[in-house]
Design a protein around this motif. Structure first.
Motif, PDB file in Angstrom:
ATOM      1  N   GLY A   1       0.842  -1.187   0.000  1.00  0.00           N
ATOM      2  CA  GLY A   1       0.000   0.000   0.000  1.00  0.00           C
ATOM      3  C   GLY A   1       0.873   1.231   0.000  1.00  0.00           C
ATOM      4  N   PHE A   2       0.476   2.254  -0.753  1.00  0.00           N
ATOM      5  CA  PHE A   2       1.294   3.455  -0.902  1.00  0.00           C
ATOM      6  C   PHE A   2       0.482   4.703  -0.545  1.00  0.00           C
ATOM      7  CE2 PHE A   2       2.802   0.310  -3.927  1.00  0.00           C
ATOM      8  CZ  PHE A   2       4.172   0.314  -3.738  1.00  0.00           C
ATOM      9  N   VAL A   3       1.104   5.587   0.236  1.00  0.00           N
ATOM     10  CA  VAL A   3       0.534   6.903   0.517  1.00  0.00           C
ATOM     11  C   VAL A   3       1.627   7.926   0.206  1.00  0.00           C
ATOM     12  CG1 VAL A   3      -0.524   8.432   2.201  1.00  0.00           C
ATOM     13  CG2 VAL A   3      -0.902   5.961   2.359  1.00  0.00           C
ATOM     14  N   PHE A   4       1.323   8.866  -0.688  1.00  0.00           N
ATOM     15  CA  PHE A   4       2.317   9.833  -1.140  1.00  0.00           C
ATOM     16  C   PHE A   4       1.962  11.237  -0.663  1.00  0.00           C
ATOM     17  CE2 PHE A   4       2.154   6.479  -4.409  1.00  0.00           C
ATOM     18  CZ  PHE A   4       3.464   6.031  -4.350  1.00  0.00           C
ATOM     19  N   GLN A   5       2.902  12.155  -0.849  1.00  0.00           N
ATOM     20  CA  GLN A   5       2.637  13.566  -0.553  1.00  0.00           C
ATOM     21  C   GLN A   5       1.511  14.089  -1.427  1.00  0.00           C
ATOM     22  OE1 GLN A   5       6.128  16.049  -0.554  1.00  0.00           O
ATOM     23  NE2 GLN A   5       4.963  17.930  -0.781  1.00  0.00           N
ATOM     24  N   GLN A   6       1.561  13.752  -2.720  1.00  0.00           N
ATOM     25  CA  GLN A   6       0.457  14.063  -3.626  1.00  0.00           C
ATOM     26  C   GLN A   6      -0.631  13.009  -3.427  1.00  0.00           C
ATOM     27  OE1 GLN A   6       0.543  16.831  -5.366  1.00  0.00           O
ATOM     28  NE2 GLN A   6       2.667  17.293  -4.814  1.00  0.00           N
ATOM     29  N   PHE A   7      -1.875  13.432  -3.383  1.00  0.00           N
ATOM     30  CA  PHE A   7      -2.946  12.500  -3.054  1.00  0.00           C
ATOM     31  C   PHE A   7      -3.198  11.490  -4.172  1.00  0.00           C
ATOM     32  CE2 PHE A   7      -4.274  16.779  -1.278  1.00  0.00           C
ATOM     33  CZ  PHE A   7      -3.559  16.601  -0.100  1.00  0.00           C
ATOM     34  N   CYS A   8      -2.932  11.887  -5.422  1.00  0.00           N
ATOM     35  CA  CYS A   8      -3.015  10.972  -6.572  1.00  0.00           C
ATOM     36  C   CYS A   8      -4.401  10.357  -6.732  1.00  0.00           C
ATOM     37  CB  CYS A   8      -1.961   9.882  -6.475  1.00  0.00           C
ATOM     38  SG  CYS A   8      -0.263  10.495  -6.409  1.00  0.00           S
ATOM     39  N   LEU A   9      -5.437  11.115  -6.413  1.00  0.00           N
ATOM     40  CA  LEU A   9      -6.801  10.641  -6.641  1.00  0.00           C
ATOM     41  C   LEU A   9      -7.213  10.946  -8.075  1.00  0.00           C
ATOM     42  CD1 LEU A   9      -8.532  11.830  -3.333  1.00  0.00           C
ATOM     43  CD2 LEU A   9      -7.391   9.648  -3.804  1.00  0.00           C
ATOM     44  N   ILE A  10      -8.050  10.102  -8.641  1.00  0.00           N
ATOM     45  CA  ILE A  10      -8.531  10.306 -10.007  1.00  0.00           C
ATOM     46  C   ILE A  10      -9.772  11.200  -9.940  1.00  0.00           C
ATOM     47  CG2 ILE A  10      -9.438   9.175 -12.081  1.00  0.00           C
ATOM     48  CD1 ILE A  10      -7.819   6.703 -11.250  1.00  0.00           C
ATOM     49  N   PRO A  11      -9.707  12.408 -10.491  1.00  0.00           N
ATOM     50  CA  PRO A  11     -10.792  13.375 -10.287  1.00  0.00           C
ATOM     51  C   PRO A  11     -12.125  12.938 -10.872  1.00  0.00           C
ATOM     52  CG  PRO A  11      -9.208  14.191 -11.904  1.00  0.00           C
ATOM     53  CD  PRO A  11      -8.595  12.976 -11.276  1.00  0.00           C
ATOM     54  N   GLU A  12     -12.103  12.089 -11.906  1.00  0.00           N
ATOM     55  CA  GLU A  12     -13.354  11.664 -12.541  1.00  0.00           C
ATOM     56  C   GLU A  12     -14.061  10.559 -11.764  1.00  0.00           C
ATOM     57  OE1 GLU A  12     -10.593  13.503 -15.349  1.00  0.00           O
ATOM     58  OE2 GLU A  12     -10.400  11.699 -14.099  1.00  0.00           O
TER      59      GLU A  12
END
Length: 224
Positions: A87-98
């Motif tokens: 599992g990865f959690v980054f500084q950038q949230f990296c969510l898919i806006p759509e």
């Protein structure tokens, strides 16, 4: 506790640097073990995390995950490992806006073909304090809420290892502390191993675990 992941005499060279970022680096992470990796910018923290997360292969040395040598595996095989067991959690949230919040969380599980995805997603939304927000879109959430969604996504497949790279870097101090406390609580609940990379000394004090310091010189591994 048994061995989960091990780096054996790992070195990492980049063509643009005269010296290796990591040299003859050794590290063993056991099951249910927490590590905090600290060091100045450019010390190799992200490189180390990417090797632990099977996103980069070492120039030399071996990487063992759950007893298997994954150092020279093909990318398709490594991608399967990353999706199922990491599992990865980054500084950038990296969510898919759509995609909705629920769809973002479910994505790794659906890609892995796991069942009971919807019920697991509802459970995680409750754990991260976003019950009832599954139909919202990322644009409707604050930065702290988006990171909570990213944490739920990282845990949806119940991975044995969770990796976090500066997970509070885009948040204010209070939100950052809340995120670290949430991560620690969920890691304890899931019985996963946890590696947190941060340059924030204050946040590091919240974490009880082994500490690894990467300096600006060539890194050989070890712990404090």
């Amino acid at each position: 506790m048994s061995e989960l992941l091990r780096l054996e005499a790992v070195s990492k060279h980049y063509p643009t640097f005269t010296s290796p970022v990591l040299h003859n680096f050794n590290l063993m992470i056991k099951t249910r073990e927490t590590w905090v990796v600290r060091g100045p910018s450019g010390s190799g923290k992200t490189t180390l995390l990417q090797i632990l997360g099977l996103m980069q292969q070492p120039t030399q040395g071996k990487v063992y995950f759950q007893g298997q040598d994954v150092s020279k595996q093909k990318e398709a095989i490594l991608a399967g490992w990353r999706n199922r067991a990491l599992g990865f959690v980054f500084q950038q949230f990296c969510l898919i806006p759509e995609l909705t919040v629920a769809q973002n969380i479910e994505l790794p599980a659906r890609m892995a073909g796991f069942s009971q995805v919807a019920s697991r997603t509802r459970q995680l939304l409750g754990y991260v304090g976003l019950a009832g927000r599954g139909t919202d879109y990322p644009r409707n959430l604050s930065g702290g809420e988006q990171q909570r969604v990213a944490i739920a996504r990282a845990l949806v497949n119940e991975p044995p290892l969770l990796l976090a790279d500066e997970p509070t870097g885009n948040l204010d101090g209070e939100s950052g502390r809340e995120i670290v406390q949430l991560l620690l609580a969920l890691v304890k609940q899931s019985k996963a191993s946890f590696v947190l990379v941060t340059h924030n000394d204050q946040l590091a004090t919240f974490v009880e675990g082994k500490e690894l310091w990467l300096g600006s010189a060539i890194n050989h591994g070890g712990d404090k």
